[in-house]
Design a protein around this motif. Structure first.
Motif, PDB file in Angstrom:
ATOM      1  N   GLY A  69       0.840  -1.220  -0.008  1.00 23.47           N
ATOM      2  CA  GLY A  69       0.160   0.215  -0.064  1.00 23.47           C
ATOM      3  C   GLY A  69       0.787   1.403  -0.018  1.00 23.47           C
ATOM      4  N   LEU A  70       0.260   2.552   0.218  1.00 25.54           N
ATOM      5  CA  LEU A  70       0.700   3.823   0.161  1.00 25.54           C
ATOM      6  C   LEU A  70       1.989   3.701   1.330  1.00 25.54           C
ATOM      7  CD1 LEU A  70      -2.156   5.857   0.236  1.00 25.54           C
ATOM      8  CD2 LEU A  70      -0.388   5.704  -1.660  1.00 25.54           C
ATOM      9  N   LEU A  71       1.762   3.034   2.464  1.00 20.59           N
ATOM     10  CA  LEU A  71       2.609   2.752   3.571  1.00 20.59           C
ATOM     11  C   LEU A  71       2.749   1.223   3.932  1.00 20.59           C
ATOM     12  CD1 LEU A  71       1.431   5.539   6.228  1.00 20.59           C
ATOM     13  CD2 LEU A  71       3.250   5.705   4.196  1.00 20.59           C
ATOM     14  N   ARG A  72       3.619   0.788   4.684  1.00 19.81           N
ATOM     15  CA  ARG A  72       4.009  -0.740   5.099  1.00 19.81           C
ATOM     16  C   ARG A  72       4.278  -0.729   6.266  1.00 19.81           C
ATOM     17  NH1 ARG A  72       4.660  -4.696   1.647  1.00 19.81           N
ATOM     18  NH2 ARG A  72       5.582  -6.555   2.459  1.00 19.81           N
ATOM     19  N   PHE A  73       3.827  -1.595   6.909  1.00 21.61           N
ATOM     20  CA  PHE A  73       4.002  -2.168   8.176  1.00 21.61           C
ATOM     21  C   PHE A  73       5.541  -2.469   8.535  1.00 21.61           C
ATOM     22  CE2 PHE A  73      -0.744  -3.360   9.008  1.00 21.61           C
ATOM     23  CZ  PHE A  73      -0.799  -2.207   9.268  1.00 21.61           C
ATOM     24  N   GLY A  74       6.276  -2.059   9.600  1.00 19.03           N
ATOM     25  CA  GLY A  74       7.529  -2.258   9.917  1.00 19.03           C
ATOM     26  C   GLY A  74       7.661  -2.833  11.351  1.00 19.03           C
ATOM     27  N   LYS A  76       8.339  -3.288  15.072  1.00 19.81           N
ATOM     28  CA  LYS A  76       7.796  -2.529  16.287  1.00 19.81           C
ATOM     29  C   LYS A  76       6.414  -1.785  15.884  1.00 19.81           C
ATOM     30  CE  LYS A  76      11.916  -1.779  18.932  1.00 19.81           C
ATOM     31  NZ  LYS A  76      13.086  -0.658  19.535  1.00 19.81           N
ATOM     32  N   SER A  77       5.671  -2.408  15.064  1.00 23.79           N
ATOM     33  CA  SER A  77       4.577  -1.999  14.559  1.00 23.79           C
ATOM     34  C   SER A  77       4.345  -0.393  14.021  1.00 23.79           C
ATOM     35  CB  SER A  77       3.443  -2.203  15.615  1.00 23.79           C
ATOM     36  OG  SER A  77       3.227  -3.661  15.947  1.00 23.79           O
ATOM     37  N   THR A  78       5.304   0.120  13.681  1.00 23.85           N
ATOM     38  CA  THR A  78       5.300   1.250  12.964  1.00 23.85           C
ATOM     39  C   THR A  78       5.167   1.274  11.578  1.00 23.85           C
ATOM     40  OG1 THR A  78       7.726   1.354  12.718  1.00 23.85           O
ATOM     41  CG2 THR A  78       6.897   2.327  14.653  1.00 23.85           C
ATOM     42  N   THR A  79       4.899   2.456  10.969  1.00 22.92           N
ATOM     43  CA  THR A  79       4.569   2.385   9.385  1.00 22.92           C
ATOM     44  C   THR A  79       5.849   3.113   8.930  1.00 22.92           C
ATOM     45  OG1 THR A  79       3.404   4.689   9.638  1.00 22.92           O
ATOM     46  CG2 THR A  79       1.984   2.674   9.354  1.00 22.92           C
ATOM     47  N   HIS A  80       6.194   2.591   7.782  1.00 20.34           N
ATOM     48  CA  HIS A  80       7.300   3.284   7.002  1.00 20.34           C
ATOM     49  C   HIS A  80       6.844   3.179   5.482  1.00 20.34           C
ATOM     50  CE1 HIS A  80       8.849  -0.491   5.285  1.00 20.34           C
ATOM     51  NE2 HIS A  80       8.428  -1.202   6.552  1.00 20.34           N
ATOM     52  N   PRO A  81       7.577   3.875   4.592  1.00 18.84           N
ATOM     53  CA  PRO A  81       7.382   4.207   3.322  1.00 18.84           C
ATOM     54  C   PRO A  81       6.989   2.925   2.540  1.00 18.84           C
ATOM     55  CG  PRO A  81       9.147   5.604   3.815  1.00 18.84           C
ATOM     56  CD  PRO A  81       8.977   4.749   5.033  1.00 18.84           C
ATOM     57  N   GLY A  82       5.975   3.114   1.800  1.00 19.68           N
ATOM     58  CA  GLY A  82       5.728   1.728   0.921  1.00 19.68           C
ATOM     59  C   GLY A  82       5.591   2.414  -0.570  1.00 19.68           C
ATOM     60  N   VAL A  83       4.654   2.387  -1.292  1.00 19.95           N
ATOM     61  CA  VAL A  83       4.510   2.750  -2.689  1.00 19.95           C
ATOM     62  C   VAL A  83       4.687   4.224  -2.326  1.00 19.95           C
ATOM     63  CG1 VAL A  83       3.058   3.169  -4.669  1.00 19.95           C
ATOM     64  CG2 VAL A  83       3.105   1.102  -3.473  1.00 19.95           C
ATOM     65  N   ALA A  84       4.283   4.755  -1.353  1.00 16.70           N
ATOM     66  CA  ALA A  84       4.491   6.181  -0.967  1.00 16.70           C
ATOM     67  C   ALA A  84       5.793   6.438  -0.522  1.00 16.70           C
ATOM     68  CB  ALA A  84       3.273   6.955  -0.173  1.00 16.70           C
ATOM     69  N   LYS A  85       6.533   7.129  -1.079  1.00 20.03           N
ATOM     70  CA  LYS A  85       8.032   7.488  -0.525  1.00 20.03           C
ATOM     71  C   LYS A  85       8.014   8.576   0.628  1.00 20.03           C
ATOM     72  CE  LYS A  85       9.273  10.746  -4.072  1.00 20.03           C
ATOM     73  NZ  LYS A  85      10.050  10.978  -5.231  1.00 20.03           N
ATOM     74  N   SER A  86       7.006   9.199   0.643  1.00 19.22           N
ATOM     75  CA  SER A  86       6.456  10.459   1.828  1.00 19.22           C
ATOM     76  C   SER A  86       5.431  10.848   1.585  1.00 19.22           C
ATOM     77  CB  SER A  86       7.746  11.590   1.414  1.00 19.22           C
ATOM     78  OG  SER A  86       7.225  12.210   0.359  1.00 19.22           O
ATOM     79  N   TYR A  87       4.810  11.445   2.912  1.00 21.44           N
ATOM     80  CA  TYR A  87       3.530  12.016   2.918  1.00 21.44           C
ATOM     81  C   TYR A  87       3.432  13.217   3.833  1.00 21.44           C
ATOM     82  CZ  TYR A  87       2.473   9.271   7.168  1.00 21.44           C
ATOM     83  OH  TYR A  87       2.260   9.168   8.415  1.00 21.44           O
ATOM     84  N   PRO A 177      -3.060   6.355   9.036  1.00 23.01           N
ATOM     85  CA  PRO A 177      -1.760   5.668   8.443  1.00 23.01           C
ATOM     86  C   PRO A 177      -1.726   4.214   8.638  1.00 23.01           C
ATOM     87  CG  PRO A 177      -1.257   7.459   9.643  1.00 23.01           C
ATOM     88  CD  PRO A 177      -2.589   7.297  10.012  1.00 23.01           C
ATOM     89  N   ALA A 178      -2.230   3.761   9.589  1.00 25.67           N
ATOM     90  CA  ALA A 178      -2.582   2.022   9.663  1.00 25.67           C
ATOM     91  C   ALA A 178      -3.223   1.723   8.738  1.00 25.67           C
ATOM     92  CB  ALA A 178      -2.721   1.834  11.259  1.00 25.67           C
ATOM     93  N   LEU A 179      -4.617   2.464   8.572  1.00 23.29           N
ATOM     94  CA  LEU A 179      -5.342   1.841   7.523  1.00 23.29           C
ATOM     95  C   LEU A 179      -4.736   1.566   6.212  1.00 23.29           C
ATOM     96  CD1 LEU A 179      -8.610   3.650   8.405  1.00 23.29           C
ATOM     97  CD2 LEU A 179      -8.086   1.461   9.102  1.00 23.29           C
ATOM     98  N   VAL A 180      -4.030   2.489   5.924  1.00 21.18           N
ATOM     99  CA  VAL A 180      -3.641   2.570   4.339  1.00 21.18           C
ATOM    100  C   VAL A 180      -2.406   1.463   4.201  1.00 21.18           C
ATOM    101  CG1 VAL A 180      -4.421   4.930   3.821  1.00 21.18           C
ATOM    102  CG2 VAL A 180      -1.889   4.679   4.577  1.00 21.18           C
ATOM    103  N   ALA A 181      -1.928   0.989   5.287  1.00 20.86           N
ATOM    104  CA  ALA A 181      -0.997  -0.081   5.241  1.00 20.86           C
ATOM    105  C   ALA A 181      -1.550  -1.294   5.296  1.00 20.86           C
ATOM    106  CB  ALA A 181       0.006   0.171   6.426  1.00 20.86           C
TER     107      ALA A 181
END
Length: 542
Positions: A69-74, A76-87, A177-181
């Motif tokens: 997705g736009l973001l990806r789970f990493g 410690k359950s944080t989001t990090h860049p996915g298809v989206a490199k920034s937001y 942000p968690a939803l879009v991941a």
């Protein structure tokens, strides 16, 4: 996420991902390391690969590794860049602007902003009949679209060129942000969907993938499926596994034998197995953010509509005995619908704040009294009840145990129905049951991920339990109190209390997973919430 008998992130994360690093030995570790092939056990077959309509954890796990997705789970359950490199997020928290990187689908097509717009619109479109569409509620006009009150094109997402996605929310939602991941927010390639029509995502070849892996073998009905490294993935150079073979093995002894012979690199344990292998260096135990419970079909059956009958059935079950003597896999007694440890406020766990002890107590004498009163109130002298569950080891154990507990009530005949996961899911969805063992795993660590299911219009409310006070509390938590932490907490606590006091469902246990994992399997990430597994950093060590 619906689970078989199987996030709010950053500063609001409540769970840490667990890296697998078991310490045993494998006779074929050297050859596997050169092949970088992982053989992974699942307890049920893969039901679906349609991002808009899939509902279960096995599908979610697979989609989480074949898509992004736009973001990806990493970790410690944080989001990090996915298809989206920034937001960036607007000051009022209602507008998210995602800047996309240049990436490709497995067929070579570019992944663009339009792929997200199309996917999101397809999911909320009433014609798609997505059971997960309600997850889009924070997005502007989503609720109205799902009710056919506004056109799909009015959804609060737009593409600005090929590489910018702008999302407008109805109100600020800190867990967005968690939803879009999550897989249900991944992009979809419209040309591929149109090409295959009703056969889209029905097998490995009728789909394309933008994640670390692509599905290269799956007939749509097979018990085995295979992921292969997606060389078109933007970060393919850091994906070490070449292949993952998933095998649905329902018999725990069979899977254990395959693990011991090197045919499987990981196996789930059940029955007496966890006790037997707890001292094994390859043993791994995890606590999932998932709850199993019994739904009663309250559509037409006056007995299932009777509160005293539902309470009696719950009070008759000795949950402590069940988790300690029968499951014995790290599972714990359910204190409510929401899993313990998922959410807290001012140091207090959600289940402590919303406790209704009588909803999960074991009191056979009280159960007998309530059951007799329910029979009298519904004009019955006896009652025949069929309980349905999956044909997995945990599902069968649950059926046998609950049947033995309910049989202690007077004038009741309990029969059981053990069905393949896909069949059980279909019958649940169509209301073809009296009582059914269901499971739900949180998609992000917020109580709403569980509680939203039992509102009047939610498609996951299979038994059609209805309560206006409950619906109003959920509506307030999602609406007027969305940005008032204290008020929202009270709304959610009150909602669970209402559900438990009315015994809308019968909570059973919070799932624990016991595994044996080969010591040379490294870097697999486990999430208690959401799609559970991420294999993009996994590898077989020498």
């Amino acid at each position: 996420m619906k689970i078989n008998s199987a996030v709010k992130l950053g500063t609001v994360a409540t769970f840490a991902a667990v890296l697998l690093a078991a310490c045993g030995s494998s006779s074929n570790s050297s050859s596997q390391a050169s092949k970088q092939t992982l053989n992974w056990m699942e307890s049920s077959a893969l039901p679906s690969m349609d991002l808009s309509t899939a509902t279960d954890v096995v599908s979610g796990e697979t989609m989480n590794n074949t898509g992004e997705g736009l973001l990806r789970f990493g970790k410690k359950s944080t989001t990090h860049p996915g298809v989206a490199k920034s937001y960036k997020v607007s000051k009022d928290g209602k507008t998210y602007t995602f800047n996309l990187r240049k990436s490709n689908w497995s067929n070579g097509d570019k992944v663009t902003a339009k792929d997200f717009v199309y996917a999101w619109q397809r999911t909320v479109n009433p014609k798609t009949a997505s059971q997960y569409a309600y997850m889009y509620a924070p997005v502007k006009n989503a609720n109205e679209i799902m009710k056919s009150q506004k056109p799909v094109s009015s959804l609060g997402i737009k593409a600005e060129g090929d590489y910018k996605v702008v999302v407008t929310l109805t109100q600020a939602t800190d867990y967005f942000p968690a939803l879009v991941a999550s897989p249900m927010f991944f992009p979809q390639n419209q040309s591929v969907v149109d090409k295959y029509g009703k056969k889209y995502a029905a097998n490995a070849k009728s789909n394309v993938y933008n994640g670390p892996f692509k599905l290269t073998y799956w007939t749509g009905t097979s018990d085995n499926w295979t992921l292969s490294k997606n060389t078109k993935y933007w970060n393919a150079k850091n994906v070490k596994l070449k292949k993952i073979n998933f095998k649905a093995v329902k018999d725990p002894q069979t899977s254990l034998s395959q693990f011991q012979s090197g045919k499987l690199d990981a196996t789930y344990l059940s029955g007496q197995q966890p006790k037997n292998y707890k001292s094994d260096k390859q043993y791994v135990e995890r606590k999932g953010a998932s709850t199993f419970y019994i739904e009663m079909n309250q559509r037409k059956d006056s007995m299932m509509k009777n509160k005293k009958a539902r309470q009696a059935l719950s009070l008759a079950i000795n949950r402590k005995q069940f988790v300690n003597k029968v499951l014995a896999d790290g599972s714990s007694e359910a204190k409510g619908l929401v899993s313990t440890g998922l959410m807290s406020y001012k140091g207090k766990d959600f289940n402590t704040a919303s406790a209704v002890p009588e909803a999960t107590d074991h009191d056979l004498a009280k159960a007998q009294k309530l059951w007799k009163e329910a029979l009298k109130e519904t004009g019955r002298s006896n009652y025949n009840l069929t309980l349905m569950a999956d044909d997995t080891p945990a599902g069968k154990n649950t059926l046998e145990f609950v049947q033995s507990q309910w049989a202690k009530l007077d004038n009741i005949k309990v029969t059981t129905q053990s069905l393949p996961f896909k069949t059980r899911l279909s019958r649940s969805e169509n209301g073809q049951f009296q009582a059914v063992v269901s499971g739900w795993g949180a998609d992000y660590p917020d109580a709403i991920s569980f509680l939203e299911m039992f509102t009047k219009t939610n498609s996951y409310n299979r038994g059609k339990w209805l309560n206006t006070e409950y619906d109003n509390d959920i509506k307030a938590a999602d609406g007027k109190d969305a940005n008032n932490e204290a008020a929202r907490w009270t709304d959610l606590v009150d909602a669970q209390k209402t559900l438990m006091k009315d015994q809308g469902i019968i909570p059973l246990y919070q799932q624990g997973k016991s595994q044996l994992v080969k010591s040379n399997v490294k870097g697999v990430i486990y999430f208690p919430t959401g799609a559970n597994w991420d294999f993009s950093h996994a590898y077989i060590s020498k």
